[in-house]
Design an enzyme around this catalytic site. Structure first.
Site, PDB file in Angstrom:
ATOM      1  N   PHE A   1       0.813  -1.220   0.000  1.00 11.89           N
ATOM      2  CA  PHE A   1       0.000   0.000   0.000  1.00 11.89           C
ATOM      3  C   PHE A   1       0.841   1.263   0.000  1.00 11.89           C
ATOM      4  O   PHE A   1       0.472   2.278  -0.560  1.00 11.89           O
ATOM      5  CB  PHE A   1      -0.908   0.031   1.233  1.00 11.89           C
ATOM      6  CG  PHE A   1      -1.797  -1.166   1.337  1.00 11.89           C
ATOM      7  CD1 PHE A   1      -2.750  -1.413   0.359  1.00 11.89           C
ATOM      8  CD2 PHE A   1      -1.694  -2.053   2.396  1.00 11.89           C
ATOM      9  CE1 PHE A   1      -3.589  -2.515   0.444  1.00 11.89           C
ATOM     10  CE2 PHE A   1      -2.521  -3.165   2.483  1.00 11.89           C
ATOM     11  CZ  PHE A   1      -3.469  -3.392   1.498  1.00 11.89           C
ATOM     12  N   ARG A   2       2.017   1.177   0.666  1.00 15.43           N
ATOM     13  CA  ARG A   2       2.826   2.385   0.865  1.00 15.43           C
ATOM     14  C   ARG A   2       3.763   2.683  -0.290  1.00 15.43           C
ATOM     15  O   ARG A   2       4.343   3.747  -0.333  1.00 15.43           O
ATOM     16  CB  ARG A   2       3.689   2.236   2.123  1.00 15.43           C
ATOM     17  CG  ARG A   2       2.899   2.342   3.399  1.00 15.43           C
ATOM     18  CD  ARG A   2       3.841   2.417   4.587  1.00 15.43           C
ATOM     19  NE  ARG A   2       3.089   2.586   5.814  1.00 15.43           N
ATOM     20  CZ  ARG A   2       2.523   1.597   6.465  1.00 15.43           C
ATOM     21  NH1 ARG A   2       2.641   0.369   6.035  1.00 15.43           N
ATOM     22  NH2 ARG A   2       1.839   1.828   7.564  1.00 15.43           N
TER      23      ARG A   2
ATOM     24  N   SER B   1      10.888  -4.889   5.219  1.00 15.22           N
ATOM     25  CA  SER B   1      10.430  -3.587   5.710  1.00 15.22           C
ATOM     26  C   SER B   1      11.513  -2.563   5.438  1.00 15.22           C
ATOM     27  O   SER B   1      12.694  -2.831   5.654  1.00 15.22           O
ATOM     28  CB  SER B   1      10.150  -3.628   7.214  1.00 15.22           C
ATOM     29  OG  SER B   1       9.886  -2.317   7.686  1.00 15.22           O
ATOM     30  N   SER B   2      11.116  -1.389   4.970  1.00 14.80           N
ATOM     31  CA  SER B   2      12.101  -0.334   4.733  1.00 14.80           C
ATOM     32  C   SER B   2      12.384   0.426   6.024  1.00 14.80           C
ATOM     33  O   SER B   2      13.240   1.295   6.055  1.00 14.80           O
ATOM     34  CB  SER B   2      11.602   0.611   3.648  1.00 14.80           C
ATOM     35  OG  SER B   2      10.294   1.024   3.959  1.00 14.80           O
TER      36      SER B   2
ATOM     37  N   HIS C   1      -0.070  -3.406  13.288  1.00 16.37           N
ATOM     38  CA  HIS C   1      -1.082  -2.616  12.578  1.00 16.37           C
ATOM     39  C   HIS C   1      -2.410  -3.339  12.475  1.00 16.37           C
ATOM     40  O   HIS C   1      -3.247  -3.013  11.636  1.00 16.37           O
ATOM     41  CB  HIS C   1      -0.566  -2.228  11.177  1.00 16.37           C
ATOM     42  CG  HIS C   1       0.661  -1.357  11.220  1.00 16.37           C
ATOM     43  ND1 HIS C   1       1.480  -1.163  10.132  1.00 16.37           N
ATOM     44  CD2 HIS C   1       1.196  -0.629  12.225  1.00 16.37           C
ATOM     45  CE1 HIS C   1       2.484  -0.355  10.480  1.00 16.37           C
ATOM     46  NE2 HIS C   1       2.332  -0.027  11.739  1.00 16.37           N
TER      47      HIS C   1
ATOM     48  N   CYS D   1     -24.113  -3.432  20.589  1.00 19.57           N
ATOM     49  CA  CYS D   1     -24.129  -2.137  21.277  1.00 19.57           C
ATOM     50  C   CYS D   1     -24.327  -0.954  20.325  1.00 19.57           C
ATOM     51  O   CYS D   1     -24.311   0.197  20.765  1.00 19.57           O
ATOM     52  CB  CYS D   1     -22.836  -1.939  22.073  1.00 19.57           C
ATOM     53  SG  CYS D   1     -21.436  -1.416  21.083  1.00 19.57           S
TER      54      CYS D   1
ATOM     55  N   ASP E   1      15.363 -10.779  -3.026  1.00 13.84           N
ATOM     56  CA  ASP E   1      14.012 -11.287  -2.815  1.00 13.84           C
ATOM     57  C   ASP E   1      13.984 -12.220  -1.597  1.00 13.84           C
ATOM     58  O   ASP E   1      14.796 -13.142  -1.498  1.00 13.84           O
ATOM     59  CB  ASP E   1      13.569 -12.035  -4.072  1.00 13.84           C
ATOM     60  CG  ASP E   1      12.168 -12.589  -3.933  1.00 13.84           C
ATOM     61  OD1 ASP E   1      11.223 -11.805  -4.094  1.00 13.84           O
ATOM     62  OD2 ASP E   1      12.032 -13.795  -3.635  1.00 13.84           O
TER      63      ASP E   1
END
Ligand SMILES: [Zn+2]
Length: 254
Positions: free
Chosen positions: A40-41, A201-202, A126, A163, A243
């Protein structure tokens, strides 16, 4: 990376894994790209074209809640059909052998659970997009329930049956507080591991970068395996730009 380079990188990774007794993995979007999950990013990714709906807007507006659910259902062909990749399966094996204590993930795709990792070994920073919860009472709802209500209500975002609170995908949105229990578990794992593996992950999204730094300070061997350079490459003991699936497949076969 050439086949020989992959082999050399896999040999270095295998040497670290061979000595690992209490490892922790930290995973990001890169581990799921071979499973067809969009990043997504990434530039050109979903969030650069379609700004994420932040938490306050979700709470403030039923129309925003409906839009959030429309977007989530649009992703279902990619998310719902995804299977764990080679990186997920390797981590599941290492966890099953007791050599990997835990997996901290930024991903919301549920693929670590699908690969057989126990909930108790997994920290989802997340949240998880494969189910929903009521924001007021915490009742869990499956996506099929949400979709049935959504469609029966002509696109109206459903409320909690117990609720009447707002029902939201169990992810952590922009503007939503980070889950305190998950953050505490991630910190505890990071501070007490012998090897910390960053996979896909970056490390630019806070608080992601804090955990490898914490692990390294506590004496862990830091390994970073990511296609692109990361913010913390200079700090790592082993950096592999390749990879994840290719390298883990070769490392686990040794
Ligand atoms: Zn509720």
């Amino acid at each position: 990376m050439s086949g020989d380079d992959i082999k050399a990188a896999a040999a270095e990774l295998a040497a670290v894994l061979a000595d690992m007794r209490a490892g922790v993995a930290f995973t990001g979007a890169g581990i799921s790209t071979e499973c067809g999950i969009p990043d997504f990013r990434s530039p050109g990714g979903l969030w650069s074209r379609n700004r994420p709906i932040d938490y306050q807007d979700f709470l403030a507006s039923r129309e925003m809640r409906a839009e959030a659910w429309r977007r989530r259902f649009a992703l279902e062909p990619a998310l719902g059909g995804a299977k764990p990749g080679r990186g997920h399966r390797a981590l599941s094996t290492l966890a099953g052998e007791g050599r990997l204590r835990g997996i901290i993930t930024q991903n919301i795709d549920g693929l670590h659970q699908a690969s057989g990792v126990a909930e108790g070994q997994l920290v989802e920073l997340h949240g998880n997009s494969t189910y929903a919860t009521c924001l007021d009472c915490g009742t869990r709802y499956e996506l099929d329930w949400v979709r049935a209500r959504f469609e029966a209500g002509q696109g109206r975002a459903p409320d909690c049956a117990a609720c009447a609170g707002p029902v939201k995908s169990a992810t952590i949105s922009f503007g939503q507080p980070m889950p305190a229990a998950a953050m505490a578990r991630a910190a505890a794992l990071s501070g007490a591991c012998d090897v910390f593996l960053v996979l896909g992950s970056s490390l630019v999204v806070w608080p992601a970068a804090g955990f490898p730094v914490q692990a390294k300070r506590a004496g862990a061997t830091l390994v970073i395996l990511n296609r692109e350079p990361t913010e913390l490459d200079d700090l790592a003991d082993l950096v592999i730009h390749a990879d994840i699936g290719d390298v883990f497949e070769a490392a686990m076969a040794r």
